[in-house]
Write a protein that holds these residues in place. Structure first.
Motif, PDB file in Angstrom:
ATOM      1  N   ARG A 277      -4.314   1.039  24.715  1.00  0.00           N
ATOM      2  CA  ARG A 277      -5.105   0.572  23.573  1.00  0.00           C
ATOM      3  C   ARG A 277      -6.048  -0.549  24.003  1.00  0.00           C
ATOM      4  O   ARG A 277      -5.658  -1.458  24.726  1.00  0.00           O
ATOM      5  N   TYR A 278      -7.279  -0.457  23.505  1.00  0.00           N
ATOM      6  CA  TYR A 278      -8.317  -1.423  23.846  1.00  0.00           C
ATOM      7  C   TYR A 278      -9.097  -1.802  22.586  1.00  0.00           C
ATOM      8  O   TYR A 278      -9.145  -1.038  21.612  1.00  0.00           O
ATOM      9  N   ALA A 279      -9.680  -2.988  22.618  1.00  0.00           N
ATOM     10  CA  ALA A 279     -10.489  -3.474  21.501  1.00  0.00           C
ATOM     11  C   ALA A 279     -11.909  -3.735  21.988  1.00  0.00           C
ATOM     12  O   ALA A 279     -12.114  -4.260  23.084  1.00  0.00           O
ATOM     13  N   ILE A 280     -12.884  -3.360  21.155  1.00  0.00           N
ATOM     14  CA  ILE A 280     -14.294  -3.604  21.451  1.00  0.00           C
ATOM     15  C   ILE A 280     -14.809  -4.630  20.447  1.00  0.00           C
ATOM     16  O   ILE A 280     -14.866  -4.367  19.245  1.00  0.00           O
ATOM     17  N   PHE A 281     -15.153  -5.815  20.940  1.00  0.00           N
ATOM     18  CA  PHE A 281     -15.698  -6.883  20.102  1.00  0.00           C
ATOM     19  C   PHE A 281     -17.225  -6.884  20.233  1.00  0.00           C
ATOM     20  O   PHE A 281     -17.754  -6.880  21.341  1.00  0.00           O
ATOM     21  N   SER A 282     -17.922  -6.900  19.102  1.00  0.00           N
ATOM     22  CA  SER A 282     -19.381  -6.882  19.090  1.00  0.00           C
ATOM     23  C   SER A 282     -19.913  -8.235  18.635  1.00  0.00           C
ATOM     24  O   SER A 282     -19.590  -8.699  17.540  1.00  0.00           O
ATOM     25  N   ASP A 283     -20.725  -8.859  19.496  1.00  0.00           N
ATOM     26  CA  ASP A 283     -21.318 -10.169  19.208  1.00  0.00           C
ATOM     27  C   ASP A 283     -22.688  -9.977  18.567  1.00  0.00           C
ATOM     28  O   ASP A 283     -23.606  -9.451  19.198  1.00  0.00           O
ATOM     29  N   SER A 284     -22.833 -10.410  17.321  1.00  0.00           N
ATOM     30  CA  SER A 284     -24.092 -10.214  16.603  1.00  0.00           C
ATOM     31  C   SER A 284     -25.195 -11.150  17.093  1.00  0.00           C
ATOM     32  O   SER A 284     -26.365 -10.918  16.802  1.00  0.00           O
ATOM     33  N   VAL A 285     -24.845 -12.185  17.839  1.00  0.00           N
ATOM     34  CA  VAL A 285     -25.859 -13.122  18.344  1.00  0.00           C
ATOM     35  C   VAL A 285     -26.539 -12.567  19.590  1.00  0.00           C
ATOM     36  O   VAL A 285     -27.766 -12.471  19.664  1.00  0.00           O
ATOM     37  N   SER A 286     -25.765 -12.193  20.590  1.00  0.00           N
ATOM     38  CA  SER A 286     -26.313 -11.714  21.860  1.00  0.00           C
ATOM     39  C   SER A 286     -26.551 -10.219  21.881  1.00  0.00           C
ATOM     40  O   SER A 286     -27.276  -9.713  22.737  1.00  0.00           O
ATOM     41  N   GLY A 287     -25.919  -9.484  20.952  1.00  0.00           N
ATOM     42  CA  GLY A 287     -26.013  -8.035  20.972  1.00  0.00           C
ATOM     43  C   GLY A 287     -25.101  -7.402  22.010  1.00  0.00           C
ATOM     44  O   GLY A 287     -25.156  -6.196  22.253  1.00  0.00           O
TER      45      GLY A 287
END
Length: 437
Positions: free
Chosen positions: A231-241
């Motif tokens: 299991r893995y998690a993908i975190f998306s940063d809205s500042v840097s893209g």
């Protein structure tokens, strides 16, 4: 009928908690936010938050946070217009409570004027670049205040440096549940840093019989991440893209590792959980990235899968450069083993393509066909057969570029032969796009 009006207090010298806790004010101006963020006394503000969370987290909802008011210099004067300003502004927009923006803050006005002013005395033009950056980064956060305003699921974290110390210059906190989860991180200093975010600060809650209890939680727990080796998690940063791929096992055991530039802010508003399969593509990519961010995890996973083919292709194409240098105007390679080396590199490429496509056929036929075509092109360059053709082209393909185009075509036109498909030329062309050659 009577109407109960909200009471807003103005308090200073860290008396904000007293006004809402003891005197019963509904809201209180939180001057500590502005002063401590401006002076980079993040350690002191973190302590204020920790004390509040341990006593009564609901007090955080009463704070009115701001970066300037009529009695203070304007926000642009105190914080500038760079990363520090927008980092503090990001915190302002995502903290529990009520964010308050000063008049002219979005426009970048620098004139300080009080409540008694009837008009501005200075002629200032709005900074359109500053306005646009607000609209791109801050306004979207203000439009989803429901993710940040409450304190039920708010948690404050330490950033633990690799040496084991806590970096007090970094403000990190999460909020929300399910699809409303968020994680905000801000490095309020001119020094780059890195570390792990894992254990939250103790937070008060009421147990049975209204008993006062303190509890800490881990980041993986607050994000409801299931533990498992695949299991893995993908975190998306809205500042840097950027997107960050993390192992759930690592998130549970050590937390989230981040590298932060000076005054960098990170806003994770989206988190997707994925499950690896037997090919271990997510696991291999996670090891390859080693905590680095990428614009798109799925695209990066494809690029990692294609890396052996890309490397083989690059080595093959680079080996042809001697055919088109000024020192070899006739196209005669100085290395007598040139064609033998080309054959070996071509075989390596076909082998990687065969593994990638899981083709069972031999690469020998494809290799022989491609080499015969390639040798014919090289011979034509050496004896000048293509000079007339080259001189007849337009200026968009001058000089040696004509020959190198023919050379590269001779090497890639038959790659599809590996697939044992009759439409090998069409397959070759499709691979050039699909595999990002």
């Amino acid at each position: 009928q009577t109407c109960a009006l909200p009471i807003l207090a103005e308090a200073f010298w860290l008396m904000e908690g007293y006004f809402v806790r003891t005197l019963g004010m509904h809201r209180v101006y939180n001057s500590a936010f502005m002063h401590m963020m401006r002076d980079e006394e993040t350690d002191k503000y973190r302590q204020v938050m920790k004390n509040t969370l341990e006593f009564d987290p609901e007090i955080l909802k009463r704070f009115v946070n701001f970066m300037n008011n009529p009695d203070e210099d304007t926000a642009v004067t105190q914080f500038g217009k760079g990363d520090k300003y927008f980092g503090v502004c990001t915190v302002l927009a995502t903290m529990p409570g009520l964010p308050m923006f000063g008049h002219g803050q979005f426009e970048g006005f620098s004139e300080k004027y009080g409540m008694e002013y009837r008009r501005a005395y200075e002629e200032e033009n709005p900074d359109q670049g500053l306005i646009d950056h607000h609209l791109a980064t801050i306004t979207p956060l203000l439009r989803c205040r429901e993710k940040f305003a409450d304190v039920t699921d708010f948690r404050l974290y330490d950033l633990v440096s690799p040496d084991g110390g806590v970096n007090e210059h970094v403000l990190a906190y999460s909020n929300g549940q399910a699809t409303q989860r968020s994680l905000i991180v801000f490095n309020n200093t001119s020094t780059a840093t890195s570390g792990w975010i894992n254990e939250s600060s103790p937070m008060a809650s009421k147990g049975e019989g209204n008993e006062h209890q303190l509890a800490s939680h881990r980041l993986a727990e607050m994000f409801d991440l299931q533990r498992g080796p695949q299991r893995y998690a993908i975190f998306s940063d809205s500042v840097s893209g950027q997107q960050f791929l993390r192992s759930n096992v690592e998130l549970h055991e050590r937390g989230l590792f981040l590298e932060l530039d000076p005054y960098q802010s990170v806003v994770f508003l989206e988190m997707d959980e994925v499950v690896d399969d037997d090919t271990r593509q997510y696991g291999n990519l996670s090891s390859y990235l080693h905590h680095r961010g990428v614009p798109n995890v799925l695209l990066a996973m494809k690029e990692a899968l294609l890396e052996p083919v890309h490397s083989s292709f690059e080595r093959l194409v680079r080996s042809q450069v001697p055919l088109n240098t000024e020192s070899q105007p006739t196209g005669q390679p100085s290395d007598p083993t040139f064609m033998d080396r080309t054959a070996r590199l071509l075989e390596d490429l076909l082998h990687e393509i065969s593994k990638l496509g899981k083709f069972a056929s031999s690469t020998e036929t494809a290799s022989n066909t491609i080499l015969l075509r390639h040798q014919a092109v090289v011979k034509g360059i050496q004896n000048g057969s293509f000079v007339q053709m080259r001189n007849g082209t337009n200026d968009q393909l001058p000089g040696p570029y004509f020959e190198i185009t023919l050379v590269n075509w001779s090497l890639v036109h038959g790659l599809g032969l590996v697939s044992d498909d009759k439409e090998d030329a069409e397959i070759s062309r499709s691979w050039l796009d699909e595999w990002h050659f």
